[in-house]
Design a protein around this motif. Structure first.
Motif, PDB file in Angstrom:
ATOM      1  N   HIS A  79      31.470  97.845  40.670  1.00 53.80           N
ATOM      2  CA  HIS A  79      30.033  98.111  40.796  1.00 53.80           C
ATOM      3  C   HIS A  79      29.639  98.323  42.254  1.00 53.80           C
ATOM      4  O   HIS A  79      29.055  99.352  42.620  1.00 53.80           O
ATOM      5  CB  HIS A  79      29.268  96.935  40.172  1.00 53.80           C
ATOM      6  CG  HIS A  79      27.803  96.908  40.438  1.00 53.80           C
ATOM      7  ND1 HIS A  79      27.224  96.009  41.320  1.00 53.80           N
ATOM      8  CD2 HIS A  79      26.788  97.666  39.954  1.00 53.80           C
ATOM      9  CE1 HIS A  79      25.919  96.198  41.350  1.00 53.80           C
ATOM     10  NE2 HIS A  79      25.625  97.200  40.530  1.00 53.80           N
ATOM     11  N   THR A  99      32.877  98.846  34.943  1.00 51.70           N
ATOM     12  CA  THR A  99      32.206  97.805  35.724  1.00 51.70           C
ATOM     13  C   THR A  99      32.473  96.469  35.039  1.00 51.70           C
ATOM     14  O   THR A  99      33.252  96.395  34.096  1.00 51.70           O
ATOM     15  CB  THR A  99      30.679  98.045  35.805  1.00 51.70           C
ATOM     16  OG1 THR A  99      30.175  98.244  34.484  1.00 51.70           O
ATOM     17  CG2 THR A  99      30.350  99.258  36.660  1.00 51.70           C
ATOM     18  N   GLN A 104      25.599  96.555  35.059  1.00 49.72           N
ATOM     19  CA  GLN A 104      26.171  97.163  36.260  1.00 49.72           C
ATOM     20  C   GLN A 104      26.486  98.636  36.018  1.00 49.72           C
ATOM     21  O   GLN A 104      26.267  99.474  36.901  1.00 49.72           O
ATOM     22  CB  GLN A 104      27.448  96.426  36.670  1.00 49.72           C
ATOM     23  CG  GLN A 104      27.220  95.039  37.233  1.00 49.72           C
ATOM     24  CD  GLN A 104      28.501  94.407  37.734  1.00 49.72           C
ATOM     25  OE1 GLN A 104      29.605  94.913  37.496  1.00 49.72           O
ATOM     26  NE2 GLN A 104      28.381  93.287  38.430  1.00 49.72           N
ATOM     27  N   GLU A 107      23.413 100.721  36.349  1.00 53.00           N
ATOM     28  CA  GLU A 107      22.988 100.883  37.747  1.00 53.00           C
ATOM     29  C   GLU A 107      23.844 101.919  38.466  1.00 53.00           C
ATOM     30  O   GLU A 107      23.329 102.753  39.228  1.00 53.00           O
ATOM     31  CB  GLU A 107      23.061  99.538  38.474  1.00 53.00           C
ATOM     32  CG  GLU A 107      22.454  99.599  39.866  1.00 53.00           C
ATOM     33  CD  GLU A 107      22.437  98.253  40.572  1.00 53.00           C
ATOM     34  OE1 GLU A 107      22.042  98.215  41.760  1.00 53.00           O
ATOM     35  OE2 GLU A 107      22.837  97.243  39.949  1.00 53.00           O
ATOM     36  N   GLU A 327      26.704  85.975  35.884  1.00 58.20           N
ATOM     37  CA  GLU A 327      26.095  86.610  34.710  1.00 58.20           C
ATOM     38  C   GLU A 327      25.117  85.648  34.024  1.00 58.20           C
ATOM     39  O   GLU A 327      25.290  84.438  34.051  1.00 58.20           O
ATOM     40  CB  GLU A 327      27.173  87.050  33.725  1.00 58.20           C
ATOM     41  CG  GLU A 327      27.996  88.202  34.220  1.00 58.20           C
ATOM     42  CD  GLU A 327      28.936  88.739  33.166  1.00 58.20           C
ATOM     43  OE1 GLU A 327      29.112  89.960  33.094  1.00 58.20           O
ATOM     44  OE2 GLU A 327      29.521  87.927  32.409  1.00 58.20           O
TER      45      GLU A 327
END
Length: 327
Positions: A79, A99, A104, A107, A327
């Motif tokens: 990422h 990722t 992620q 993004e 996370e």
């Protein structure tokens, strides 16, 4: 034809394989290597004839003439490293798992689209000639309607708590390292499942040692998938259809042909397919074709596919109770 200059970010084990296979791609050369260790970058660059070696990932952005960056760092770093390159306008081929999780992935994809920069997951399996052939046969209805797919990937490795495969901080475990292959092949041939069930055996660090997945599809098909870092498996993929079955020959993630067995014929048919080198050059050549055409993503491995796979991986990790730090 122009020469494409590749850079490698993270000169680890798989990066060596990629660098070796660039020799099979015409008008291609390794141009730069970036590592957290300048000595390691210089050694790698000397081995493969790259003129540039830098001792940090940020320094790679200042190297002139880069056409594409191959990211080969641990899953947990994909990422950040993809964003680093994309925001600098450098096209990216990022190793699987794409990722650490779907958020992620979203993004990274958004950054690529916002910047108008090419991005693709480095799922080399997709570009093997044997995979093209298998898809052609299945889509032509040669084995009839696919009713079931089975795929496994396993190897045995010593338990090392701080090692990449066992360290939760590096997004370790069998699922993200090799379980992505059975999941990928099921998604390629059967699409998105309607139902997902998964179980796993944890290691001493909490990441999965074994992971077994059962999938069901709206078409009526099912799939059983398995990954392990505790035993050597056959690395086999078979598609069972109403008219026959098809097996990818060799280790299914890097196949050298297709075995076709139709139920109305006595003997199976073996269809050999080209396999040069290790096979990493197929994906590199495809990236160059995309760049030559001005594409921002691959028509054969679109970003939507990679995002859907990350979403599936998130679902599976929720079911097996695997969360990574942060996370």
């Amino acid at each position: 034809m122009r020469t494409y200059n590749w850079a490698i970010l993270g000169p680890g084990h798989i990066a060596h394989k990629f660098a070796q296979d660039l020799a099979f791609v015409p008008n291609t050369k390794l141009h730069a290597v970036a590592s957290r260790s300048l000595a390691k970058a210089q050694e790698f660059a000397a081995t493969y004839g790259a003129p540039h070696a830098v001792g940090s990932y940020d320094e790679l952005l200042a190297v002139p003439g880069i056409d594409a960056v191959y990211i080969a760092t641990p899953h947990s770093e994909h990422h950040a490293h993809a964003l680093l390159c994309l925001r600098a306008g450098l096209p990216v081929l990022c190793e699987k798992a794409f990722t650490q999780n779907a958020a992620q992935a979203q993004e990274v994809i958004a950054a690529a689209r916002q910047g108008g920069v090419f991005l693709m997951e480095a799922f080399w399996t997709r570009f093997f000639p044997a995979i093209y052939k298998a898809l052609e046969l299945v889509q032509a209805g040669t084995i009839g309607e696919v009713m079931h797919l089975v795929a496994d990937f396993g190897f045995r490795t010593e338990f090392k708590p701080e090692g990449r495969l066992f360290n939760p901080a590096l997004a370790g475990g069998s699922l993200l390292d090799i379980g992505v292959y059975p999941l990928f092949i099921s998604q390629l041939f059967l699409g998105q499942p309607a139902d997902v069930r998964a179980v796993a055996t944890p290691t001493g660090t909490g990441v999965d040692q074994n992971c077994a997945i059962a999938l069901a599809y709206a078409s009526g098909a099912t799939a059983t998938l398995f990954s392990t870092i505790a035993a050597v498996t056959e690395n086999r993929c078979v598609l069972y259809g109403t008219k026959g079955h098809l097996q990818l020959l060799g280790r299914f993630h890097a196949p050298h042909g297709v075995l076709l067995k139709l139920y109305d014929q006595d003997q199976p048919q073996e269809i050999p397919c080209e396999k040069q080198g290790l096979g990493y050059h197929y994906e590199a050549a495809h990236v160059q074709e995309c760049l030559a055409q001005g594409l921002l993503e691959s028509p054969l491995l679109p970003l939507s596919f990679s995002l859907e796979q990350m979403q599936l991986l998130d679902t599976i990790r929720t079911q097996i109770g695997l969360r990574y730090p942060g996370e």
